[in-house]
Design an enzyme around this catalytic site. Structure first.
Site, PDB file in Angstrom:
ATOM      1  N   TYR A  57       2.035  -7.877   3.037  1.00 56.33           N
ATOM      2  CA  TYR A  57       0.616  -7.565   3.069  1.00 56.33           C
ATOM      3  C   TYR A  57      -0.027  -8.174   1.827  1.00 56.33           C
ATOM      4  O   TYR A  57       0.466  -8.004   0.707  1.00 56.33           O
ATOM      5  CB  TYR A  57       0.405  -6.047   3.083  1.00 56.33           C
ATOM      6  CG  TYR A  57      -1.044  -5.693   3.038  1.00 56.33           C
ATOM      7  CD1 TYR A  57      -1.836  -5.837   4.164  1.00 56.33           C
ATOM      8  CD2 TYR A  57      -1.640  -5.256   1.866  1.00 56.33           C
ATOM      9  CE1 TYR A  57      -3.189  -5.555   4.122  1.00 56.33           C
ATOM     10  CE2 TYR A  57      -2.990  -4.973   1.811  1.00 56.33           C
ATOM     11  CZ  TYR A  57      -3.765  -5.128   2.945  1.00 56.33           C
ATOM     12  OH  TYR A  57      -5.101  -4.845   2.894  1.00 56.33           O
ATOM     13  N   ARG A  74      -6.763  17.298  -9.216  1.00 58.32           N
ATOM     14  CA  ARG A  74      -6.078  15.993  -9.246  1.00 58.32           C
ATOM     15  C   ARG A  74      -4.584  16.142  -8.984  1.00 58.32           C
ATOM     16  O   ARG A  74      -3.900  15.163  -8.671  1.00 58.32           O
ATOM     17  CB  ARG A  74      -6.346  15.270 -10.577  1.00 58.32           C
ATOM     18  CG  ARG A  74      -5.854  13.852 -10.574  1.00 58.32           C
ATOM     19  CD  ARG A  74      -6.352  12.927 -11.692  1.00 58.32           C
ATOM     20  NE  ARG A  74      -6.993  13.562 -12.818  1.00 58.32           N
ATOM     21  CZ  ARG A  74      -6.349  14.136 -13.839  1.00 58.32           C
ATOM     22  NH1 ARG A  74      -5.032  14.154 -13.873  1.00 58.32           N
ATOM     23  NH2 ARG A  74      -7.024  14.691 -14.829  1.00 58.32           N
ATOM     24  N   LYS A  83      -4.735   2.722   8.801  1.00 57.35           N
ATOM     25  CA  LYS A  83      -4.545   1.965  10.045  1.00 57.35           C
ATOM     26  C   LYS A  83      -4.210   2.894  11.213  1.00 57.35           C
ATOM     27  O   LYS A  83      -5.015   3.715  11.575  1.00 57.35           O
ATOM     28  CB  LYS A  83      -3.484   0.884   9.813  1.00 57.35           C
ATOM     29  CG  LYS A  83      -3.686   0.084   8.515  1.00 57.35           C
ATOM     30  CD  LYS A  83      -4.919  -0.817   8.522  1.00 57.35           C
ATOM     31  CE  LYS A  83      -5.290  -1.365   7.150  1.00 57.35           C
ATOM     32  NZ  LYS A  83      -4.223  -2.058   6.436  1.00 57.35           N
ATOM     33  N   ASP A 126       7.273  -0.926   3.902  1.00 60.37           N
ATOM     34  CA  ASP A 126       5.899  -0.733   4.369  1.00 60.37           C
ATOM     35  C   ASP A 126       5.955  -0.616   5.893  1.00 60.37           C
ATOM     36  O   ASP A 126       6.220  -1.584   6.598  1.00 60.37           O
ATOM     37  CB  ASP A 126       5.033  -1.919   3.924  1.00 60.37           C
ATOM     38  CG  ASP A 126       3.561  -1.711   4.249  1.00 60.37           C
ATOM     39  OD1 ASP A 126       3.258  -0.979   5.212  1.00 60.37           O
ATOM     40  OD2 ASP A 126       2.713  -2.301   3.553  1.00 60.37           O
TER      41      ASP A 126
END
Ligand SMILES: *Cc1c(COP(=O)(O)O)cnc(C)c1O
Length: 410
Positions: free
Chosen positions: A110, A57, A211, A186
């Site tokens: 977004y 992790r 994306k 972003d």
């Protein structure tokens, strides 16, 4: 886990960096590509000290080449941090706002980021001020607070989703710094090949790696990039404790996709500009939103701070919501789906989503332009525009038909 960003002997162009970054050392018979390492734990002390990996992790060797590549592309001095999704990266970034603080955010951010911020604000974690991010005066007033508390974080997205407004990144980052606010940009719609927010003054860059960076609509992944040691440390801690980590296979796929980013963008941006010009003079379209058009309100700013115009464009259909739905129904090559930035061209009517702000027109379609042949893309749009025009005429004659079409798209 304190891997250093890879360094090349010479300064390389970004279109070379996407190919060259994060390769294994050149030893005889070594693999050309980094391997996928599947291990939940590592032999050793189990403690995250002296750069030990300790546990899956905290770190994974498959993450490193992608984190190095993203860092190098964004011009950061520290390795990027990848997350299980773009929204996991958003959650980590929002965690930097002190309790009781103030977040300034574009009203057309977004959708997932906006909903997350609204929910956290409703819980009383911080105050949310939404702004028209293209309007400098409005953003500056929200930053200083005009008598109220000044901002602790400025969220930037440019172009915005889905209205494709262009924020004045240099000016807004400087203004945020002046009030002591952290800036997060972003950069999903642009990628570092089209916009470099750190150079424009942003503290953090956020990506939905899902994306363009991955590019094939087969990965969900996010990233944050910064050169600020203190911020990176806090984000790394957040990732390790909250657990929204990347799977090794996703990290490997994303780096594989990144190799062709420059080529994909070259084609998709050229396609988008050509289609925007043709749609702009088509009778079936009321308005085209695309910063690459001279007539677009964001064009000058975009030219000033971007290295291209991206390959997302929006159209507002003549004939309203019914015509927009009819266009989507009539398309054969374009795929009706949410998301963006893949090799295939996608289209969607944004207001079909319940959370989409009312300021997004009901007849607006967002097009994510892919890398297909531009004439094939145009021919499909042209035949669908014709069909939508006919459907619009029929719809106004018989309202039941158009209401049915609207219902099926919800
Ligand atoms: C998709 C997207 C996100 C969210 O990323 P996920 O990988 O879907 O969690 C954030 N910002 C923008 C601009 C996006 O397009």
């Amino acid at each position: 886990m304190t891997h250093e960003p890879s360094s090349h002997p010479n300064e390389l162009s970004p279109d070379t960096v996407v190919v060259a970054a994060g390769r294994p050392a050149r030893e005889h018979d070594a693999a050309v590509n980094p391997p996928i390492v599947l291990s939940s734990t590592y032999v050793g002390t189990g403690q995250v000290v002296d750069g030990d990996r300790a546990y899956g992790r905290y770190s994974n060797p498959t993450w490193d080449p992608l984190e190095d590549a993203l860092s190098e592309l964004e011009g950061a001095t520290l390795p990027a941090l990848i997350f299980s999704s773009g929204l996991a990266a958003v959650a980590a970034a929002l965690s930097l706002i002190p309790v009781g603080g103030v977040l300034v955010m574009p009203r057309h951010s977004y959708q997932g980021a906006l909903v997350m911020a609204q929910e956290q604000a409703a819980k009383g974690l911080f105050t949310l001020r939404t702004v028209d991010i293209a309007n400098n005066d409005e953003v500056l007033a929200a930053l200083t607070g005009a008598g109220e508390k000044a901002a602790d974080m400025l969220w930037l997205e440019s172009p915005t989703n889905p209205m494709l407004e262009i924020a004045d990144l240099r000016v807004l980052c400087r203004a945020a710094k002046a009030v002591g606010a952290i800036t997060v940009t972003d950069n999903t719609f642009c990628t570092p090949l089209v916009q470099k927010p750190l150079e424009l003054g942003s503290d953090l860059v956020l990506h939905s790696v899902t994306k363009y960076l991955s590019g094939h609509s087969d990965v969900i992944l996010g990233a944050l990039v910064t050169s600020d040691d203190r911020l990176r440390h806090a984000l790394l801690h957040y990732r390790s404790i909250h657990g929204a980590i990347a799977g090794p296979f996703e990290a490997w796929l994303a780096l594989r996709g990144l190799r062709t980013l420059a080529l994909r963008l070259e084609r998709s941006q050229a396609n988008a500009l050509e289609l925007a010009k043709r749609l702009d003079v088509h009778d079936g379209v009321d308005r085209v939103l695309f910063p690459g058009l001279d007539s677009d309100p964001g064009h000058r700013r975009a030219r000033d701070q971007m290295l291209g115009f991206g390959s997302i464009l929006c159209i507002e259909m003549a004939g309203g919501e019914a015509a927009a739905n009819a266009l989507v129904e009539a398309l054969r090559l374009w795929t009706p789906a949410t998301s963006l930035g893949g090799v295939e061209s996608l289209i969607e009517r944004r207001r079909r989503h319940a959370n989409e702000p009312d300021s997004v027109p009901v007849n607006l379609l967002r097009l994510s332009v892919g890398i297909e042949n531009v004439e094939d893309l145009w021919n499909d749009l042209a035949q669908a525009l014709e069909a939508a025009g006919a459907a619009g005429a029929a719809g106004s004659a018989g309202a039941a038909g158009s209401a049915g079409a609207a219902g099926s798209a919800g």
